[in-house]
Design a protein around this motif. Structure first.
Motif, mmCIF file in Angstrom:
data_model
loop_
_atom_site.group_PDB
_atom_site.id
_atom_site.type_symbol
_atom_site.label_atom_id
_atom_site.label_comp_id
_atom_site.label_asym_id
_atom_site.label_seq_id
_atom_site.Cartn_x
_atom_site.Cartn_y
_atom_site.Cartn_z
ATOM 1 N N GLY A 1 -2.568 9.791 6.948
ATOM 2 C CA GLY A 1 -1.986 10.378 8.891
ATOM 3 C C GLY A 1 -2.808 10.014 9.720
ATOM 4 N N ALA A 2 -2.594 10.878 10.674
ATOM 5 C CA ALA A 2 -3.657 11.679 11.500
ATOM 6 C C ALA A 2 -4.832 11.614 10.630
ATOM 7 C CB ALA A 2 -3.492 13.120 12.407
ATOM 8 N N HIS A 3 -5.495 10.803 11.819
ATOM 9 C CA HIS A 3 -7.142 11.023 12.253
ATOM 10 C C HIS A 3 -7.888 10.668 13.065
ATOM 11 C CE1 HIS A 3 -6.998 6.352 12.123
ATOM 12 N NE2 HIS A 3 -5.579 6.437 11.976
ATOM 13 N N LEU A 4 -8.694 11.057 13.500
ATOM 14 C CA LEU A 4 -10.323 10.907 14.548
ATOM 15 C C LEU A 4 -10.224 9.881 14.822
ATOM 16 C CD1 LEU A 4 -11.765 14.409 13.664
ATOM 17 C CD2 LEU A 4 -9.711 13.969 15.307
ATOM 18 N N SER A 5 -10.448 9.137 13.894
ATOM 19 C CA SER A 5 -11.540 7.542 14.007
ATOM 20 C C SER A 5 -10.604 6.810 13.867
ATOM 21 C CB SER A 5 -12.078 6.747 12.430
ATOM 22 O OG SER A 5 -11.558 6.746 11.922
ATOM 23 N N TYR A 6 -11.192 6.090 15.387
ATOM 24 C CA TYR A 6 -10.954 5.166 16.253
ATOM 25 C C TYR A 6 -9.926 3.693 15.634
ATOM 26 C CZ TYR A 6 -8.760 1.620 20.160
ATOM 27 O OH TYR A 6 -7.918 0.423 20.500
ATOM 28 N N TYR B 1 -4.293 6.054 15.719
ATOM 29 C CA TYR B 1 -4.799 8.069 15.442
ATOM 30 C C TYR B 1 -4.097 7.899 14.424
ATOM 31 C CZ TYR B 1 -8.432 7.603 18.393
ATOM 32 O OH TYR B 1 -9.621 7.400 19.811
ATOM 33 N N TYR B 2 -3.165 7.510 14.103
ATOM 34 C CA TYR B 2 -1.914 7.838 12.664
ATOM 35 C C TYR B 2 -2.431 6.814 11.426
ATOM 36 C CZ TYR B 2 1.676 9.626 10.591
ATOM 37 O OH TYR B 2 2.185 10.576 9.265
ATOM 38 N N SER B 3 -3.088 7.096 10.252
ATOM 39 C CA SER B 3 -3.084 5.827 9.377
ATOM 40 C C SER B 3 -1.751 6.847 8.404
ATOM 41 C CB SER B 3 -4.091 6.300 8.078
ATOM 42 O OG SER B 3 -4.146 5.289 7.310
ATOM 43 N N LEU B 4 -0.866 4.923 8.136
ATOM 44 C CA LEU B 4 0.221 5.177 7.387
ATOM 45 C C LEU B 4 0.006 5.771 5.793
ATOM 46 C CD1 LEU B 4 1.983 1.622 9.076
ATOM 47 C CD2 LEU B 4 2.424 4.522 10.122
ATOM 48 N N LYS B 5 1.245 6.060 5.591
ATOM 49 C CA LYS B 5 1.682 6.978 3.718
ATOM 50 C C LYS B 5 2.106 4.641 3.637
ATOM 51 C CE LYS B 5 4.622 8.801 0.826
ATOM 52 N NZ LYS B 5 6.176 10.063 0.507
ATOM 53 N N ARG C 1 1.103 -1.449 0.272
ATOM 54 C CA ARG C 1 -0.299 -0.131 0.192
ATOM 55 C C ARG C 1 0.433 1.608 -0.018
ATOM 56 N NH1 ARG C 1 -5.270 -0.101 3.822
ATOM 57 N NH2 ARG C 1 -5.572 0.666 2.805
ATOM 58 N N PHE C 2 0.834 2.248 -0.775
ATOM 59 C CA PHE C 2 1.449 3.589 -0.771
ATOM 60 C C PHE C 2 0.853 4.546 -0.872
ATOM 61 C CE2 PHE C 2 1.922 0.989 -4.911
ATOM 62 C CZ PHE C 2 2.014 1.949 -5.565
ATOM 63 N N ASN C 3 -0.796 4.606 -2.217
ATOM 64 C CA ASN C 3 -1.765 5.747 -2.316
ATOM 65 C C ASN C 3 -2.893 5.890 -1.745
ATOM 66 O OD1 ASN C 3 -2.030 4.499 -4.293
ATOM 67 N ND2 ASN C 3 -0.535 5.118 -5.631
ATOM 68 N N PHE D 1 3.908 9.585 7.326
ATOM 69 C CA PHE D 1 3.823 11.485 6.038
ATOM 70 C C PHE D 1 5.222 12.025 6.068
ATOM 71 C CE2 PHE D 1 -0.373 9.368 4.335
ATOM 72 C CZ PHE D 1 -0.591 9.267 4.173
ATOM 73 N N GLU D 2 5.770 11.803 7.111
ATOM 74 C CA GLU D 2 6.809 12.390 6.793
ATOM 75 C C GLU D 2 8.269 11.831 6.406
ATOM 76 O OE1 GLU D 2 3.770 13.552 8.940
ATOM 77 O OE2 GLU D 2 5.253 12.158 9.971
ATOM 78 N N ASN D 3 8.040 10.745 5.646
ATOM 79 C CA ASN D 3 9.270 9.976 5.133
ATOM 80 C C ASN D 3 9.940 9.209 5.997
ATOM 81 O OD1 ASN D 3 8.081 10.970 2.739
ATOM 82 N ND2 ASN D 3 9.129 12.866 3.508
#
Length: 186
Positions: A155-160, A173-177, A16-18, A66-68
């Motif tokens: 990236g950061a998201h509100l849904s648990y 609460y962080y979805s990876l790139k 997964r990447f995009n 998302f900060e590489n």
């Protein structure tokens, strides 16, 4: 002269990447695989089972935010339902051990011994369907500390716990790139 042995080559089974492909899919898609090798894809539980059936394999999980920043987690032993007569009836049970930290922390050992679950095949230990609750498909327990097949939320998201989560590295609460799950014979 260049030489290499086959057992050092990794076989990627999840990439997964995009966010171009939805990973919120049912049992048959996860069983047989979806996507394309030049894009995002899932190789298929049956294929992964057959690959890991006869030889010993290790798993490498590579992650990027998302900060590489990039990290990995390695497991020296990996297979799906190695002793089952029917891997599907066994739920493609995850067998993983021998964690080696590459900065990601261990968010998979918790899932060892668990069956794979999708929104249309609930095989977790929770009273509700973890796959439906977490918008993914995984070896859920009650429910998860990793879910690399969750929504691509950027990236950061509100849904648990509904994104591409690896709790030991970035929490729920962080979805990876990017995530890649790959195996090689050892």
């Amino acid at each position: 002269m260049l030489s290499f042995s086959f057992h050092h080559i990794f076989q990627v089974f999840q990439k997964r990447f995009n966010g171009s492909i939805s990973f919120f899919r049912g049992w048959n898609d996860y069983r047989f695989g979806f996507g394309r090798a030049d894009s995002e894809y899932w190789l298929g539980l049956q294929n992964i089972h057959l690959l890991t059936l006869k030889q010993k394999y290790e798993l490498r999980v590579e992650l990027e935010d998302f900060e590489n920043s990039t990290v990995f987690a390695r497991y020296t032993d990996f297979s799906l339902s190695p002793h089952a007569i029917s891997a599907e009836e066994d739920g493609y049970t995850l067998h993983v051990s021998g964690f080696i930290d590459g900065g990601a922390g261990d968010s998979l050992t918790y899932h060892n011994g668990q069956k794979f679950s999708t929104f249309d095949r609930d095989q977790d230990l929770f009273v509700q369907n973890c796959a439906a609750l977490s918008s993914g498909a995984w070896w859920f327990k009650s429910c998860h500390v990793s879910n690399l097949n969750g929504f691509y939320l950027g990236g950061a998201h509100l849904s648990y716990a509904s994104g591409i989560n690896w709790a030991q590295w970035k929490g729920f609460y962080y979805s990876l790139k990017r995530s890649e799950m790959k195996i090689r014979r050892v």
